[in-house]
Design an enzyme around this catalytic site. Structure first.
Site, PDB file in Angstrom:
ATOM      1  N   GLN A 189     -22.215 -21.961   2.342  1.00 21.79           N
ATOM      2  CA  GLN A 189     -21.285 -20.833   2.386  1.00 21.79           C
ATOM      3  C   GLN A 189     -21.073 -20.263   0.997  1.00 21.79           C
ATOM      4  O   GLN A 189     -20.369 -19.274   0.836  1.00 21.79           O
ATOM      5  CB  GLN A 189     -19.917 -21.298   2.919  1.00 21.79           C
TER       6      GLN A 189
ATOM      7  N   PHE B 238     -18.309 -23.936   9.267  1.00 15.36           N
ATOM      8  CA  PHE B 238     -16.910 -24.265   9.562  1.00 15.36           C
ATOM      9  C   PHE B 238     -16.156 -24.840   8.376  1.00 15.36           C
ATOM     10  O   PHE B 238     -15.239 -25.644   8.544  1.00 15.36           O
ATOM     11  CB  PHE B 238     -16.838 -25.215  10.777  1.00 15.36           C
TER      12      PHE B 238
ATOM     13  N   GLU C  81     -18.657 -25.161   2.237  1.00 18.34           N
ATOM     14  CA  GLU C  81     -18.049 -24.368   1.160  1.00 18.34           C
ATOM     15  C   GLU C  81     -18.322 -25.043  -0.183  1.00 18.34           C
ATOM     16  O   GLU C  81     -18.697 -24.390  -1.144  1.00 18.34           O
ATOM     17  CB  GLU C  81     -16.546 -24.191   1.391  1.00 18.34           C
TER      18      GLU C  81
ATOM     19  N   ARG D 210      -2.185 -24.568   1.202  1.00 22.04           N
ATOM     20  CA  ARG D 210      -2.214 -23.723   2.404  1.00 22.04           C
ATOM     21  C   ARG D 210      -1.411 -24.368   3.543  1.00 22.04           C
ATOM     22  O   ARG D 210      -0.765 -23.668   4.318  1.00 22.04           O
ATOM     23  CB  ARG D 210      -3.650 -23.411   2.843  1.00 22.04           C
TER      24      ARG D 210
ATOM     25  N   ARG E 110     -12.234 -24.912   8.862  1.00 18.33           N
ATOM     26  CA  ARG E 110     -11.590 -23.808   9.580  1.00 18.33           C
ATOM     27  C   ARG E 110     -10.055 -23.925   9.637  1.00 18.33           C
ATOM     28  O   ARG E 110      -9.515 -24.753  10.372  1.00 18.33           O
ATOM     29  CB  ARG E 110     -12.165 -23.739  10.991  1.00 18.33           C
TER      30      ARG E 110
ATOM     31  N   ALA F  90     -11.998 -18.521   3.996  1.00 19.89           N
ATOM     32  CA  ALA F  90     -10.660 -17.949   4.110  1.00 19.89           C
ATOM     33  C   ALA F  90     -10.636 -16.764   5.088  1.00 19.89           C
ATOM     34  O   ALA F  90      -9.778 -15.878   4.977  1.00 19.89           O
ATOM     35  CB  ALA F  90     -10.111 -17.546   2.741  1.00 19.89           C
TER      36      ALA F  90
ATOM     37  N   GLU G 230     -10.618 -17.889  11.277  1.00 18.79           N
ATOM     38  CA  GLU G 230      -9.882 -19.149  11.361  1.00 18.79           C
ATOM     39  C   GLU G 230      -8.654 -19.134  12.267  1.00 18.79           C
ATOM     40  O   GLU G 230      -8.381 -20.135  12.942  1.00 18.79           O
ATOM     41  CB  GLU G 230      -9.436 -19.576   9.951  1.00 18.79           C
TER      42      GLU G 230
HETATM   43  N1  MTE Z   1     -17.967 -19.137  13.464  1.00 16.92           N
HETATM   44  C1  MTE Z   1     -19.177 -19.704  13.622  1.00 16.92           C
HETATM   45  N2  MTE Z   1     -19.903 -19.377  14.710  1.00 16.92           N
HETATM   46  N3  MTE Z   1     -19.667 -20.607  12.728  1.00 16.92           N
HETATM   47  C2  MTE Z   1     -18.943 -20.991  11.619  1.00 16.92           C
HETATM   48  O1  MTE Z   1     -19.413 -21.793  10.816  1.00 16.92           O
HETATM   49  N4  MTE Z   1     -16.843 -20.713  10.340  1.00 16.92           N
HETATM   50  C3  MTE Z   1     -15.425 -20.354  10.414  1.00 16.92           C
HETATM   51  C4  MTE Z   1     -15.250 -18.965  11.017  1.00 16.92           C
HETATM   52  N5  MTE Z   1     -16.011 -18.836  12.226  1.00 16.92           N
HETATM   53  C5  MTE Z   1     -17.646 -20.402  11.423  1.00 16.92           C
HETATM   54  C6  MTE Z   1     -17.211 -19.449  12.388  1.00 16.92           C
HETATM   55  C7  MTE Z   1     -14.748 -20.382   9.117  1.00 16.92           C
HETATM   56  S1  MTE Z   1     -14.216 -21.859   8.507  1.00 16.92           S
HETATM   57  C8  MTE Z   1     -14.486 -19.245   8.401  1.00 16.92           C
HETATM   58  S2  MTE Z   1     -13.622 -19.282   6.962  1.00 16.92           S
HETATM   59  C9  MTE Z   1     -14.979 -17.942   8.858  1.00 16.92           C
HETATM   60  O2  MTE Z   1     -15.722 -18.018  10.066  1.00 16.92           O
HETATM   61  C10 MTE Z   1     -15.856 -17.350   7.766  1.00 16.92           C
HETATM   62  O3  MTE Z   1     -16.418 -16.149   8.126  1.00 16.92           O
HETATM   63  P1  MTE Z   1     -15.640 -14.738   8.040  1.00 16.92           P
HETATM   64  O4  MTE Z   1     -14.795 -14.759   6.818  1.00 16.92           O
HETATM   65  O5  MTE Z   1     -16.740 -13.769   7.960  1.00 16.92           O
HETATM   66  O6  MTE Z   1     -14.823 -14.647   9.285  1.00 16.92           O
HETATM   67  N1  HPA Z   2      -9.281 -20.687   1.942  1.00 12.81           N
HETATM   68  C1  HPA Z   2     -10.552 -21.104   2.125  1.00 12.81           C
HETATM   69  N2  HPA Z   2     -11.305 -21.519   1.151  1.00 12.81           N
HETATM   70  C2  HPA Z   2     -10.780 -21.542  -0.085  1.00 12.81           C
HETATM   71  C3  HPA Z   2      -9.487 -21.130  -0.331  1.00 12.81           C
HETATM   72  C4  HPA Z   2      -8.682 -20.676   0.736  1.00 12.81           C
HETATM   73  O1  HPA Z   2      -7.508 -20.293   0.594  1.00 12.81           O
HETATM   74  N3  HPA Z   2      -9.245 -21.285  -1.652  1.00 12.81           N
HETATM   75  C5  HPA Z   2     -10.392 -21.785  -2.156  1.00 12.81           C
HETATM   76  N4  HPA Z   2     -11.320 -21.935  -1.229  1.00 12.81           N
HETATM   77 MO1  MOS Z   3     -13.383 -21.564   6.145  1.00  7.84          MO
HETATM   78  S1  MOS Z   3     -12.461 -23.396   6.172  1.00  7.84           S
HETATM   79  O1  MOS Z   3     -12.290 -20.969   4.899  1.00  7.84           O
HETATM   80  O2  MOS Z   3     -14.804 -21.982   5.310  1.00  7.84           O
END
Ligand code: MTE
Ligand code: HPA
Ligand code: MOS
Length: 738
Positions: free
Chosen positions: A170, A201, A205, A283, A315, A485, A687
């Site tokens: 990520q 998920f 990160e 958080r 997530r 995030a 999330e």
């Molecule tokens: N959806 C799918 N299919 N696969 C993933 O790994 N990660 C989640 C969410 N939805 C995830 C998912 C998490 S932890 C986050 S932070 C967000 O997607 C990140 O993507 P976005 O910021 O584009 O929504």
């Molecule tokens: N959310 C998700 N990932 C992060 C954050 C947060 O607030 N800060 C640093 N990494």
């Molecule tokens: Mo999502 S836990 O902020 O990668």
């Protein structure tokens, strides 16, 4: 994979806390197919890859801090040879006492970083003078991300010592930085590419980097491409999970169930290092209010160190743990007052009436969405009617009991680290009128590439098929934040739009001059560019602009406005806005076996003006089910040695298709554009819906409570596994007998 690729594997510790007396790698070196073996001493540059503060050795040297820690690594000519060889090390440990859970870490007074406190009002006075008060303890378990594609990286050496990394991450920019530092070369010599991930998920990160770095060390050393892919059991054991949490609370409230004061200590189980735990426990603290106004509150966040793998993003990033803590408190208040939990929730909602609209970190809630959203969901789900039926069912049935519950969610959108809230994009238009898009966000199944491509298509008013989104690469858009995030589309969508706006302006400037026509007569419409009365195909104007030497490439940039947080005073506006949602879950439990099913779920989720309803609904369904898994069947178990026993799908039970609620209604809250100037007034969706899974847990709790006519609080931590449910049923049965 290039044809001469080597396969790397990590040698993992078989102790959770120890000093290493000796490490004999002779058998590893002489094993079949082995080409290279490295220990900590073979790392040319940086040896600690902790993302925020040190504490995460790439390869540990003299001590072991969790079972599954990397002691050495081996590269061989096949994956199976590498894996076999990695098991041949002879290691002698001097075992040390290990703290394997939060309780042990607290007893040992062991923390990965200092406590942080947020406080508002005179808490002790408010609780002591409230008509009623309660105190208690609560625990929630960790959770494995269980992405379908495990951790994997390929490092490919290029000319002049440069390195190209393909990785499932990520966080390509962090990977680039760490590979460069570990190899001891400039960041500019390393390129990280992420085409897509088979799920992340949060688990990729920061925890994708170690494998990329190890592959890179071998690639630099052997001058051959090197791939490192973890087997599932090792992926489970050696990469971080959701933080388990414990909380201790004291709450004061009135007979209406309104909270007067809350004092809560949150203990996050961080594992052996800090990783992202500061931000994660923060958080959790930011979300201890959920949707509720707390007149006086003190929340302390402790970062407990344990001798287990360092826990990381998952997530919700601590938010779900904070919200679960207050939702449990709300349930306790409802039982104590005998009021319907939904009423207790509604009475505590933030509102402008009486200035009940400021959070404990002094951010004002500007838009009150949760109240109308919950009112709507109460009606569409038929909550009160069904609750009545369920009460009757429970009187008529002794063994099977049903439960129903509505839980709301308010989730803060923005990285709480201000500087991370920025993004970039790169946009090219080619002379055939096709558009190539690149941005700093990564695709993990959440639909980000589609959303951002849609945004560009909409800006130019062209068909989506005209746009190609290329793989995320650090040489296209530099210095990016992780896709995390939930802010992927908010940040990268805006950056891409910025690039598109620049190119549109250039094209308009050109057309204005070229056709000697006022700007107001030029517009983009459905694959055409309209100039006065003439309509030209988009590609014709592009060709024309090219011949008149107009640059058809632009970068875009965005940073989120308005946000700041002063950690000294624990106040600020950390979140640009909030995403809201609510869920009603209905369950049936077997009070003799503890088994249960989630029968029906109704969700209403606020996504502002949706960028893509199909994607958003997919995120909501998936998020809910993942949250439900966290609080029901997903249970991490460690043996006394610190070895993770639940290290695969046979022993760690995520929800399967058959666990999906048989009736599952998802609605996007209608007519609710984001009042902040986000990308087309949409809201983040990645999330927040995970937190809706709490309703499954509270519904189970409701079903159990029926055993003692809802007068006694079931003893139920999370996850509510069938074993836990059975124990809670037995406890209530015996309290009924009294
Ligand atoms: N959806 C799918 N299919 N696969 C993933 O790994 N990660 C989640 C969410 N939805 C995830 C998912 C998490 S932890 C986050 S932070 C967000 O997607 C990140 O993507 P976005 O910021 O584009 O929504
Ligand atoms: N959310 C998700 N990932 C992060 C954050 C947060 O607030 N800060 C640093 N990494
Ligand atoms: Mo999502 S836990 O902020 O990668």
């Amino acid at each position: 994979m290039p044809s001469n690729t080597l396969f790397a594997y990590a040698g993992l510790s078989h102790a959770s806390h120890a000093t290493i007396k000796s490490l004999d790698l002779d058998a590893v070196r002489s094993a079949h197919g082995v080409v290279s073996v490295i220990t900590a001493d073979d790392i040319p540059g940086l040896k600690d890859i902790g993302p925020v503060i040190p504490g995460d050795p790439l390869i540990t040297k003299s001590s072991v801090e969790f079972y599954g820690q990397v002691l050495f690594a081996v590269a061989a000519t096949s994956q199976s040879d590498a894996r076999r060889a990695a098991r041949l090390a002879r290691v002698e440990y001097d075992l040390l006492p290990a703290d394997l859970d939060i309780e042990a870490g607290r007893k040992a007074n062991s923390y990965v970083s200092p406590m942080h406190c947020q406080q508002k009002g005179n808490v002790d006075f408010a609780i002591d003078n409230a008509p009623f008060s309660l105190e208690g303890k609560f625990a929630s378990g960790g959770q494995e991300q269980m992405y379908l594609e495990g951790q994997v990286s390929i490092a490919i050496p290029e000319e002049n010592g440069n390195m190209l990394i393909h990785t499932s991450s990520q966080n390509p920019s962090e990977g680039q930085k760490l590979v460069a530092k570990v190899l001891g070369i400039d960041y500019s010599k390393v390129t990280v590419q992420v085409r897509r991930m088979g799920g992340a998920f949060g688990g990729k990160e920061t925890h994708a980097n170690q494998w990329a770095c190890l592959a890179a060390v071998f690639a630099q050393k052997t001058k051959r491409p090197v791939r490192l892919r973890l087997a599932r059991a090792d992926d489970f054991s050696s990469t971080g999970k959701r933080h388990p949490f414990e909380s201790q609370y004291r709450v004061g409230f009135d007979k209406e169930g309104r909270i007067r004061g809350l004092d809560v200590d949150l203990y996050g189980g961080c594992g052996m290092s800090a990783d992202l735990s500061n931000a994660i426990v923060d958080r959790a603290m930011f979300h201890i209010d959920n949707c509720y106004y707390l007149p006086a509150v003190r929340v302390r966040g402790y970062r407990v160190k344990t001798h287990t793998v360092s826990n990381t993003a998952f997530r919700g990033f601590g938010g779900p743990q904070g919200i679960l803590a207050i939702e449990n408190i709300i349930e306790q208040i409802a039982t104590a007052t005998g009021i319907d939990p939904l009423k207790v929730r509604e009475r505590n909602f933030y509102t402008d009436e009486g200035n009940r609209n400021r959070t404990h970190y002094a951010q004002t809630i500007e838009q009150h969405i949760i109240e109308p959203l919950v009112t709507r969901l109460t009606e569409t789900s038929d909550y009160y009617e069904r609750r009545k039926d369920i009460r009757k069912f429970n009187v008529d049935n002794d063994v099977l009991k049903r439960g129903i519950s509505l839980t709301p969610v308010k989730f803060g959108i923005s990285f709480t680290m201000q500087h991370m809230n920025q993004a970039g994009a790169l946009l090219h238009i080619y002379t055939d009128g096709s558009i190539q898009l690149n941005h700093g966000g990564t695709e993990m199944g959440q639909g980000l590439y589609t959303k951002v491509a849609q945004i560009v298509a909409r800006e130019f008013s062209v068909d989506l098929s005209r746009i190609t989104c290329t793989a995320t690469r650090t040489d296209k858009v530099p210095n990016t934040s992780p896709t995390a995030a939930s802010s992927g589309s908010d940040l990268n969508g805006m950056a891409a739009r910025d690039a598109a706006t620049k190119l549109k302006k250039r094209l308009c400037d050109f057309a204005e001059k070229h056709f000697s026509t006022p700007r107001s007569s030029i517009s983009f419409n459905n694959g055409q560019i309209i100039v006065g009365k003439e309509k030209y195909p988009f590609e014709d104007i592009i060709k024309l602009a090219y011949h008149h030497r107009v640059s058809l490439s632009a970068t875009g940039y965005y940073r989120t406005p308005k946000i700041y947080y002063d950690r000294e005073t624990a106040t600020g506006r950390p979140f640009f806005y909030f995403a809201y949602g609510a869920a009603v879950a209905e369950t049936i439990i077997d009070t003799l076996s503890g088994e249960y099913r989630i029968l029906r779920v109704d969700i209403c989720q606020d996504v502002g003006q949706s960028l893509n309803p199909a994607i958003d609904i997919g995120q909501i369904e998936g998020g809910f089910v993942q949250g439900m898994g966290w609080l029901t069947t997903e249970e991490l178990k460690w043996e006394q040695t610190g070895r993770l026993a639940s290290h695969g799908p046979a022993t760690y039970k995520i929800p399967a298709v058959g666990d999906t609620p048989s009736e599952f209604n998802v609605e996007l809250f209608p007519n609710s554009p984001n009042t902040e100037a986000t990308i087309f007034h949409s809201k983040a969706v990645g999330e927040p819906p995970l937190v809706l899974g709490i309703s499954a847990w509270t519904a189970i709790r409701d079903a159990i409570a029926s055993i003692a006519e809802y007068r006694v609080s079931p003893i139920l931590d999370a996850p509510a596994t069938p074993e836990q449910v059975l124990a809670a049923c037995d406890h209530l049965r015996s309290s009924r007998a009294l």
